[in-house]
Each structure stands twice: as C-alpha cells, then as structure tokens.
Design a protein around this motif. Structure first.
Motif, PDB file in Angstrom:
ATOM      1  N   LYS A  38      -6.501   1.846  -2.328  1.00  0.00           N
ATOM      2  CA  LYS A  38      -5.072   1.747  -2.626  1.00  0.00           C
ATOM      3  C   LYS A  38      -4.260   2.567  -1.635  1.00  0.00           C
ATOM      4  O   LYS A  38      -3.258   2.095  -1.079  1.00  0.00           O
ATOM      5  CB  LYS A  38      -4.827   2.236  -4.059  1.00  0.00           C
ATOM      6  N   TYR A 127     -10.043  -5.911  -1.625  1.00  0.00           N
ATOM      7  CA  TYR A 127      -8.982  -5.220  -2.345  1.00  0.00           C
ATOM      8  C   TYR A 127      -7.613  -5.711  -1.867  1.00  0.00           C
ATOM      9  O   TYR A 127      -6.724  -6.018  -2.674  1.00  0.00           O
ATOM     10  CB  TYR A 127      -9.115  -3.698  -2.147  1.00  0.00           C
ATOM     11  N   HIS A 131      -4.917  -7.537  -4.219  1.00  0.00           N
ATOM     12  CA  HIS A 131      -3.816  -6.660  -4.645  1.00  0.00           C
ATOM     13  C   HIS A 131      -2.634  -6.735  -3.695  1.00  0.00           C
ATOM     14  O   HIS A 131      -1.878  -5.768  -3.579  1.00  0.00           O
ATOM     15  CB  HIS A 131      -4.306  -5.208  -4.742  1.00  0.00           C
ATOM     16  N   THR A 134       0.983  -5.669  -5.053  1.00  0.00           N
ATOM     17  CA  THR A 134       1.163  -4.255  -5.410  1.00  0.00           C
ATOM     18  C   THR A 134       1.022  -3.361  -4.181  1.00  0.00           C
ATOM     19  O   THR A 134       1.701  -2.334  -4.075  1.00  0.00           O
ATOM     20  CB  THR A 134       0.145  -3.818  -6.484  1.00  0.00           C
TER      21      THR A 134
END
Lengths: 162, 305
Positions: A38, A127, A131, A134
C-alpha cells in the motif's frame, strides 16, 4: 456387458498431495506485506503525478491518466517485471525523459521495488491491479502533501528574502 | 447378505481452466461462491465448491446417464422418470408410505440410488453417500485441510497462498448482429436499442486446487463400483464443475485416494455386469412407480442381459 474403457483417476497419496501443495505455497507472504504494498503503490502514484507532463497533457485529466497508466501497465505485465511496468506507466503520462532521469525520489523508489524478489514483485503487481482506485486516492493525498510542503518552502524562501 | 464396508474417498481436483462456481449476481457481475471460515486472523470468506454441485456432477448425473445408455432408454423415459434419475425426484403423492420391501428392491436394482438416495412419489429413501464440500487449498483453510486429509499426510499448510490469490476477474462481450453481420442486417431502417452487452464476474483461476471427497457408508462392491465408474465417466467427459462449461470454464483434473484400498477394475466390472443383468426388472420398477410415457410404452423392447 463390457466395462467402458475409462482410464483410472491418477492416484493420490501423501507424496502426490505434498507435491501439489508445494505449487500453491508462497513462503514469502508475511501478513504485513499488504501494508508494504500500500505504501509503495501510493508513493508510485504520487511520483506519477510529479512526472505527469503538464505541457503535453491536460492537467485536469491528471488522475484519470494515472489510473489508466496503472491499469494498462498492470494489464501488460504479468511476470513481475516492475522495470517494464514503471516504464509503461511513465510513457502513458508522457513523462519527460530528462526530468524522470534526474528525479532522485523516482530513482530511489525504482531501486526499492525492483530489487525485491520475484514473489514480492508479482504480489505488488497483483496488489496494484486489485487496488487501483484506492491506490490513486492515497497517491493523491500524498501528492497534496507534497504540494503543500513545496508551497510552504517557497513561501519561506520568499519571506526569508524579504 | 452382501458384505459391506465404509470407504473414504479423498479427491484433489486442480482447476485446469478458470472456474465459475458462483453464488449469485450483483448488478451484472457474477460473484464466486464463498463460505465463512474462522481463521487466526478472524472470519474470512473463501471460495468453495458446494457438496450439492459436486454430488450431482460427479455421481448422480454420470451415474444416471450410464443407466440410460446401458438400458437403451434414451427417448423412452417420462419426465417424472428422468427427474427421478437425474435429480432425485419429488414426493408428489399426498400420503407418504414407507415400504421396506420396495426399498430393498430399489437398492438391489439401482446401486446408484442406494448411494445417493431419492424421493419416490410417496417415499423418501435415504442414501449412504456423504459428499464433502470442495475446500480451496489456501492458507485460510489450512486447519481444515489438515483435518480432512488422511492421517500422516503432512504438508506445509501455513505457507499456502491466501484465498484472494486464486480469484480473478473475467469479462465477455455479447455482440450485436448489426456490428458482426452488417451484410445480413435488415436494411429497412429498423431502429432498436443496441444488443451489445458487457458481462463478467469473478472466477477462481486455473491452477487452484480443491480438496473434496466422499464417505460411502456401509456399501457393497456394487455401490462402490457405481461410484468409481461415475467418477471416471465425469472425468472422461470433461470433469467440469460450476457454470459456463460451454465457454471452457470449470474443468478439473482429479486425483483419487481410497481407503481401504480396493481393486477398482473388479468392482466397476461387477457393477456394469449387474446393471446389464437387471435391465428388465429395473425398467419394470420404473414403470411401476412412475407412469411411463404412453407413446413409448408399447415400443419398449425387452433386451437380453
């Protein structure tokens, strides 16, 4: 009646079971990895915003372009080749080659992600793919912080010179 | 009385194509069927293959189709008879009646029904086969996999990938003849909304594996032979599970472990011989318990075993 000539099913035993499971393992997958993904994915979006070519592209399309850059690059790279993924994304936002080459932050980020092992890199692409939205949101937040910091630095310089 | 045993069949099925065993539709997107699993990290919902689907695809459907072909009943069965063979039937009479002698006869003629049970028009008959749900081989299911495998089958369950690694998206487009067959489209100026439709959903990726199996309780060679033959027929005809097999989804390659060990060829041969030997009695049972299709009743010939 003759038995239909059908081959028997392959035999499953402890050894065969272990072999099959070995292909489904990912020993490099600690639980904390998604936090790592992230942070680095958000930073990637911030760097794309930084390198977005505002001379050739409409600045109003900044985040749409970045989303397209990330989605397209992830769609084209399925082997964890992050160098290629970064290259494709920079091309989509028409990054200036000289500016990209001299960007210390970009160079540091590229060094951080491309030197990881294959399992990590594959996970990172996955990922990003899953994602995207976001990651863009987090990237934009980071980009706003960068802009604020730059503004404060400029104001400090201006105030200092006065 | 025939000797019976309890057999435990353990199957590992690896998806050789994407798999769409779905639970429903959200908007125009299909969602993979999941079940809740308690893990060290809390409740997780992981993809699953329902026992109902596995039982039907692996046992009932190939088993019933084999009987129809072996007894040359194609085109000679009423809808009730077909529903009974392929879907278990329904209680359609207002009064239920338990006849043990009829049940004995049913079990003798149809080892398939002895395995999976059925509903005659006025009697529910329990089967003796427990079909397990398909457990995805993933980290969240590690403790369940350990519990479901035979003793001594140790593996590094903790290193398995997370369930989310096995889920992907797919998308298709249903096109419009006005685009794909422009030369054939009517030229009389008809206006209509485009038929172009984008649809998609989640799928389990090729390479994912599911552990599933059967517990055949107190069964004889005939029932076991029937089960093994059905498994082989299912695999030989594609071994699919879930929807969209017509688009290449849902193919499974299955390997099998049986405990206690058994001579598979012998029990399958015993079962097929039995099916051949009871053909006329079985057809009479079908006609006696379900109204046969009138137009076919007379044309049904007796076949020598």
């Amino acid at each position: 009646m003759n038995t239909p000539q059908l081959p028997p099913l392959p035999k499953l035993d402890a050894a065969a079971f272990r072999r099959e499971l070995a292909g489904l393992t990912d020993p490099q997958a600690p639980k904390a990895m998604s936090a790592d993904y992230k942070e680095l994915a958000s930073e990637f979006c911030r760097l794309l915003a930084k390198r977005f070519n505002r001379d050739q592209l409409d600045a109003l399309t900044l985040w749409d372009r970045i989303a397209t850059a990330v989605t397209t690059a992830c769609g084209k790279v399925d082997d964890g080749d992050l160098d290629r993924l970064i290259c494709l994304a920079l091309e989509t936002i028409k990054a200036d080659v000289s500016l990209a080459a001299s960007d210390q932050e970009l160079a540091y980020w590229i060094g951080t992600v491309t030197e990881r092992d294959e399992s990590w890199r594959l996970g990172f692409v996955r990922y990003l793919k899953q994602h995207t939205l976001t990651v863009i949101v987090h990237g934009r937040r980071l980009w706003e912080i960068t802009k604020d910091t730059r503004r404060e630095e400029r104001e400090a310089v201006v105030n200092g010179s006065n | 009385m025939e000797a019976t045993k309890t057999y435990r069949l353990t199957c590992l099925s690896k998806a050789t194509s994407l798999l769409t065993h779905n639970s429903g539709v959200q908007g125009n997107e299909q969602i993979v069927m999941r079940e809740g699993v308690s893990t060290d990290d809390g409740l997780r919902f992981v993809p699953v293959l329902s026992g109902n689907a596995l039982r039907h695809r692996i046992v009932r459907e190939p088993g019933a189709r084999y009987l129809v072909d072996a007894w040359e009943l194609r085109g000679n069965l009423s809808l009730d008879q077909l529903n009974w063979l392929f879907h278990g039937g329904n209680l359609s009479q207002s009064t239920a009646h338990v006849s043990l002698s009829r049940q004995q006869e049913l079990f003798r003629l149809f080892p398939l029904i002895r395995l999976i049970g059925c509903s005659l028009p006025n009697q529910i008959v329990a089967g003796s086969l427990d079909c397990h749900r398909g457990t995805l081989v993933c980290r969240e299911n590690s403790w369940r996999l350990k519990a479901a495998t035979p003793e001594g089958w140790q593996a590094d369950y903790a290193a398995l990938r997370s369930a989310e690694h096995f889920i992907e998206q797919y998308q298709y487009t249903r096109s419009d003849a006005r685009h794909t067959a422009r030369d054939l489209a009517p030229t009389n100026g008809e206006d209509a909304d485009s038929n172009l439709m984008i649809f998609g959903g989640q799928s389990v990726i090729a390479g994912a594996a599911f552990l599933h199996g059967f517990l055949a309780r107190h069964v004889g060679d005939l029932e076991l032979g029937c089960l093994l033959l059905s498994l082989r027929l299912w695999q030989a005809h594609g071994g699919t599970i879930g929807g969209q097999a017509s688009r290449g989804h849902g193919r499974l390659a299955t390997s099998l472990h049986i405990a206690p060990d058994v001579d598979q060829e012998a029990v399958i041969q015993k079962y097929t011989d039995h099916v051949a030997s009871v053909r006329d009695e079985a057809v009479a049972f079908l006609d006696g318990n379900f109204a046969p299709p009138d137009e076919n009743k007379k044309s049904r010939k007796k076949v020598k075993a």
